[in-house]
Design a protein around this motif. Structure first.
Motif, PDB file in Angstrom:
ATOM      1  N   ASP A 139       4.467  -7.393   6.776  1.00  0.00           N
ATOM      2  CA  ASP A 139       5.736  -7.227   6.506  1.00  0.00           C
ATOM      3  C   ASP A 139       6.687  -6.978   7.726  1.00  0.00           C
ATOM      4  O   ASP A 139       6.468  -6.021   8.829  1.00  0.00           O
ATOM      5  CB  ASP A 139       5.781  -5.734   5.843  1.00  0.00           C
ATOM      6  CG  ASP A 139       7.178  -5.164   5.193  1.00  0.00           C
ATOM      7  OD1 ASP A 139       7.601  -6.109   4.574  1.00  0.00           O
ATOM      8  OD2 ASP A 139       7.633  -4.100   5.337  1.00  0.00           O
ATOM      9  N   PHE A 150      -0.915  -5.279   6.195  1.00  0.00           N
ATOM     10  CA  PHE A 150      -1.656  -4.852   5.011  1.00  0.00           C
ATOM     11  C   PHE A 150      -2.533  -5.633   4.521  1.00  0.00           C
ATOM     12  O   PHE A 150      -2.726  -6.816   4.937  1.00  0.00           O
ATOM     13  CB  PHE A 150      -0.385  -4.734   3.954  1.00  0.00           C
ATOM     14  CG  PHE A 150       0.715  -3.399   4.197  1.00  0.00           C
ATOM     15  CD1 PHE A 150       0.374  -2.204   3.723  1.00  0.00           C
ATOM     16  CD2 PHE A 150       1.773  -3.990   4.654  1.00  0.00           C
ATOM     17  CE1 PHE A 150       1.411  -1.197   4.100  1.00  0.00           C
ATOM     18  CE2 PHE A 150       2.728  -3.187   4.806  1.00  0.00           C
ATOM     19  CZ  PHE A 150       2.684  -1.790   4.705  1.00  0.00           C
ATOM     20  N   THR A 151      -3.571  -5.176   3.771  1.00  0.00           N
ATOM     21  CA  THR A 151      -4.507  -5.899   3.109  1.00  0.00           C
ATOM     22  C   THR A 151      -4.524  -5.591   1.622  1.00  0.00           C
ATOM     23  O   THR A 151      -4.395  -4.455   1.429  1.00  0.00           O
ATOM     24  CB  THR A 151      -5.930  -6.096   3.652  1.00  0.00           C
ATOM     25  OG1 THR A 151      -6.745  -6.105   2.772  1.00  0.00           O
ATOM     26  CG2 THR A 151      -6.201  -4.443   4.064  1.00  0.00           C
ATOM     27  N   ALA A 152      -4.916  -6.715   0.763  1.00  0.00           N
ATOM     28  CA  ALA A 152      -4.836  -6.147  -0.608  1.00  0.00           C
ATOM     29  C   ALA A 152      -5.851  -5.350  -1.025  1.00  0.00           C
ATOM     30  O   ALA A 152      -5.848  -5.040  -2.089  1.00  0.00           O
ATOM     31  CB  ALA A 152      -4.948  -7.730  -1.253  1.00  0.00           C
ATOM     32  N   SER A 191      -7.001  -2.801   0.611  1.00  0.00           N
ATOM     33  CA  SER A 191      -6.586  -1.025   0.825  1.00  0.00           C
ATOM     34  C   SER A 191      -5.239  -0.629   0.586  1.00  0.00           C
ATOM     35  O   SER A 191      -4.226  -1.072   0.542  1.00  0.00           O
ATOM     36  CB  SER A 191      -6.915  -1.200   2.416  1.00  0.00           C
ATOM     37  OG  SER A 191      -6.444   0.283   2.879  1.00  0.00           O
ATOM     38  N   GLN A 192      -5.186   0.620   0.301  1.00  0.00           N
ATOM     39  CA  GLN A 192      -3.845   1.227   0.190  1.00  0.00           C
ATOM     40  C   GLN A 192      -3.149   1.568   1.334  1.00  0.00           C
ATOM     41  O   GLN A 192      -2.090   2.386   1.215  1.00  0.00           O
ATOM     42  CB  GLN A 192      -4.228   2.424  -0.980  1.00  0.00           C
ATOM     43  CG  GLN A 192      -4.326   1.908  -2.362  1.00  0.00           C
ATOM     44  CD  GLN A 192      -5.236   2.630  -3.193  1.00  0.00           C
ATOM     45  OE1 GLN A 192      -5.995   3.606  -2.639  1.00  0.00           O
ATOM     46  NE2 GLN A 192      -5.181   2.320  -4.417  1.00  0.00           N
ATOM     47  N   ARG A 193      -3.992   1.446   2.603  1.00  0.00           N
ATOM     48  CA  ARG A 193      -3.454   2.029   3.564  1.00  0.00           C
ATOM     49  C   ARG A 193      -3.132   0.800   4.585  1.00  0.00           C
ATOM     50  O   ARG A 193      -3.430   0.083   4.385  1.00  0.00           O
ATOM     51  CB  ARG A 193      -4.546   2.772   4.429  1.00  0.00           C
ATOM     52  CG  ARG A 193      -4.758   4.019   3.752  1.00  0.00           C
ATOM     53  CD  ARG A 193      -6.034   4.839   4.555  1.00  0.00           C
ATOM     54  NE  ARG A 193      -5.448   5.343   5.747  1.00  0.00           N
ATOM     55  CZ  ARG A 193      -6.555   6.160   6.494  1.00  0.00           C
ATOM     56  NH1 ARG A 193      -7.867   6.435   6.142  1.00  0.00           N
ATOM     57  NH2 ARG A 193      -6.149   6.526   7.797  1.00  0.00           N
ATOM     58  N   GLU A 194      -1.899   1.339   5.306  1.00  0.00           N
ATOM     59  CA  GLU A 194      -1.439   0.069   6.513  1.00  0.00           C
ATOM     60  C   GLU A 194      -2.593  -0.070   7.377  1.00  0.00           C
ATOM     61  O   GLU A 194      -3.269   0.956   7.790  1.00  0.00           O
ATOM     62  CB  GLU A 194      -0.121   0.776   7.183  1.00  0.00           C
ATOM     63  CG  GLU A 194       0.461   0.049   8.094  1.00  0.00           C
ATOM     64  CD  GLU A 194       1.564   0.905   8.401  1.00  0.00           C
ATOM     65  OE1 GLU A 194       2.599   0.976   7.889  1.00  0.00           O
ATOM     66  OE2 GLU A 194       1.451   1.415   9.488  1.00  0.00           O
ATOM     67  N   SER A 247      -1.365  -9.669   4.808  1.00  0.00           N
ATOM     68  CA  SER A 247       0.077  -9.580   4.525  1.00  0.00           C
ATOM     69  C   SER A 247       0.875  -8.800   5.765  1.00  0.00           C
ATOM     70  O   SER A 247       0.459  -7.761   6.116  1.00  0.00           O
ATOM     71  CB  SER A 247       0.334  -9.045   3.106  1.00  0.00           C
ATOM     72  OG  SER A 247       1.448  -8.108   3.004  1.00  0.00           O
ATOM     73  N   SER A 264       4.224  -4.507  10.032  1.00  0.00           N
ATOM     74  CA  SER A 264       3.374  -3.648   9.588  1.00  0.00           C
ATOM     75  C   SER A 264       2.103  -4.560   8.777  1.00  0.00           C
ATOM     76  O   SER A 264       2.728  -5.682   8.301  1.00  0.00           O
ATOM     77  CB  SER A 264       3.833  -2.617   8.297  1.00  0.00           C
ATOM     78  OG  SER A 264       4.741  -1.861   9.001  1.00  0.00           O
TER      79      SER A 264
END
Lengths: 218, 379
Positions: free
Chosen positions: B164, B281-283, B285-288, B162, B279
């Motif tokens: 952003d 993201f991946t579903a 992980s909680q980190r960028e 994803s 930025s």
């Protein structure tokens, strides 16, 4: 595909009682044990199979949400200011848990009333970051003594002359021979969300923010 | 303190990367830079350490609080350890490669240091890998950088991508139209970083309504575009927003499996950026896992780029490599060893004679053993 699990972190204690009606109006009906202080459970189910609630200390709500261990939470801006976590968004003021973060000192203190003459203070608080930042902005170095509760005892027992703590009516301060000398911030509880959760599960999390917004308005 | 602890303790935020993680990290970085190279990005290798004033000039201004410094015994000047490689690439592009044909496509990878970690990310040494596209001032460049990064991540098998998009110039353009004091503007910027609507209402005065709507508009592209279209933005901001919308729509067509969201107020971590930023993201992980965007070289030249944060990326890259390790007994000819290596095997040669080969193969974590010119699985 069944929806991914959603974890909501709620603070123990007084704020929980004020938050529960809002949570219910947002469409989440937690199991009865959540409102029961004597329950030792930490994690609670709700009427929605994929939504569960964890009940933790107010400071820990922010930490769980910042790390993404919980996706949503309810926390006061005192906690948010203290940690200043980059990964927390606070898109909604719930208008509950209202109080103020204040500096208080002994009523009988006559010296050092004028802060501008000070270069150093020793101060007991649960909020060392906010406290040292506020005093630094006033050109004063604050030596913070970190306490986790019963701050009001510290001045009377000679630990330090001042404290920084939450004040709602001021009755506790008065009972301990203290008076407010300055207000650092007005406090209320906010709906907080984890940044990555809002980005990756955008539709879903935005939907929950909307539901809480309507719940607060109604 | 035991003798052992003084020998093993590392400074906070630093660690040894051991087998097999170290090899996996190398492989991931290689696969990324290979995809970048296949898209025409040429590798550059700036040094770890530079003169402090060079490191902190141009787009590096503002990094001052984050860099390790030391005194150069040879020149008696202060040196700084790099905190970001993009700033070095920007320097190289504006100086040594100033006369190379534009657009200039460069790629890099390597470690960076920062003086202080956070509770969320305690690491002080990171590995970065990225691309920079210099000398192209249009949406096509923004789109290319994001598409190349998304494709590289997809090739690695990173799930649920994803992107952003953000526009750090939007909020300053809006605030300029309102008469806020410097202190109030600073508080508003800090509140926007946390999307803290209550603080914005308290400090933004007349701008509060518009800023609140921008926060609410952040999210999936279509909804964000529809909501922002109804807002009265200043003309300059409107043009930039139109450019962002063009990029967002082009990305949806180019990388349909990547979720595209828009954040109209995001600004954090985009200190030197002058246009569209993003930025990743991946579903999983909680980190960028990556970030990047548009900036300007000291020469005024337009540039855009992307940096992948390898430390955040590694846990979400599936390790599909099934390394086959073949044990061969002591005295096996180098020609035989080479034949198996050419076929892609890792070959471990036994060093001691007179021990049981199967036991030895197991002890050294080999998957196979060479028996009469056949690789036999070690059970």
């Amino acid at each position: 595909m069944s929806p991914q699990p959603l974890i909501i972190a709620l603070p123990k204690g007084r704020i929980l009682d004020e938050a529960l009606p809002i949570v219910r109006r947002a469409g989440i009906e937690p199991e009865a044990a959540l409102g029961d202080d004597s329950s030792r459970a930490l994690r609670f189910s709700t009427n929605l199979p994929h939504v569960s609630i964890i009940r933790v200390r107010s400071f820990d709500v922010a930490t769980f949400v910042a790390f993404g261990a919980a996706h949503l939470g309810i926390a006061g801006n005192d906690v948010l200011m203290e940690f200043d976590y980059s990964e927390i968004y606070a898109p909604l003021d719930l208008g509950i848990g209202k109080c103020r973060l204040s500096i208080a000192q002994r009523t009988d203190m006559t010296e050092d009333l004028d802060l501008s003459r000070l270069s150093h203070v020793r101060i007991a608080t649960k909020y060392p970051n906010i406290t040292s930042k506020w005093f630094a902005e006033h050109g004063i170095q604050a030596e913070c003594v970190k306490l986790n509760g019963a701050m009001e005892l510290a001045p009377a027992l000679g630990l330090c002359p001042r404290i920084v703590d939450l004040v709602s009516t001021g009755a506790t301060l008065k009972a301990n021979g203290l008076k407010e000398s300055a207000t650092i911030a007005q406090v209320s509880s906010r709906l907080i969300v984890n940044r990555t959760a809002l980005k990756v599960r955008s539709e879903e999390i935005s939907g929950w923010i909307e539901r809480f917004r309507s719940a607060v308005a109604g | 303190m035991s003798e052992n602890s003084t020998k093993t303790l590392l400074p906070e935020g630093l660690r040894d990367v051991l087998p097999p993680d170290a090899a996996f990290e190398n492989e991931v970085v290689e696969r990324l830079t290979r995809t970048f190279a296949l898209n025409g990005y040429n590798l550059v290798k700036p040094p770890l350490i530079e003169f402090e004033d060079t490191l902190l000039s141009g787009v590096g201004a503002g990094m001052g609080e984050r860099i390790f410094r030391m005194l150069d015994p040879s020149s008696h000047r202060t040196l700084g350890v790099r905190n970001d490689i993009t700033t070095q690439i920007a320097r190289i592009a504006a100086t040594r490669l100033a006369s190379d044909a534009r657009p200039l496509r460069l790629t890099y990878s390597g470690p960076v240091l920062r003086v202080k970690g956070t509770q969320l990310e305690p690491e002080r040494q990171f590995t970065q890998a990225g691309i920079e596209l210099i000398g192209a001032d249009n949406g096509a460049a923004d789109i290319e950088v994001i598409v190349v990064v998304a494709e590289a991540l997809k090739k690695l098998g990173v799930p649920g991508l994803s992107v952003d998009l953000a526009l750090p110039t939007l909020v300053p353009a809006i605030l300029a139209g309102f008469n806020l004091s410097v202190a109030a503007a600073a508080r508003v910027r800090a509140a926007l970083d946390h999307k803290d609507v209550a603080e914005i209402n308290a400090h933004a005065g007349q701008a509060a309504g518009l800023l609140t709507k921008l926060i609410e508009a952040s999210g999936p592209v279509d909804r964000a575009m529809a909501q922002v279209a109804t807002l009265a933005l200043p003309p300059a901001a409107k043009a930039e927003w139109a450019a962002l919308e063009h990029v967002a729509r082009a990305l949806r067509a180019a990388i349909p499996n990547v979720a595209i969201t828009v954040d109209a107020v995001e600004n954090r971590g985009f200190e030197y950026h002058t246009g569209i930023t993003f930025s990743v993201f991946t579903a999983a992980s909680q980190r960028e896992i990556g970030r990047g965007g548009r900036y300007k070289l000291v020469s005024g030249e337009a540039a855009t780029g992307a940096t992948l944060l390898i430390d955040a990326l590694l846990p979400v890259v599936p390790n599909t490599a099934t390394a086959r390790r073949l044990f061969v007994s002591n005295g096996t000819s180098r020609a035989v060893v080479a034949t198996w290596q050419d076929k892609g095997w890792i070959v471990v040669v036994g060093l001691s004679a007179g021990v049981d080969d199967t036991t030895e193969a197991k002890r050294l974590k080999c998957t196979h053993i060479l028996k009469s010119s056949d690789a036999v699985a070690v059970s």
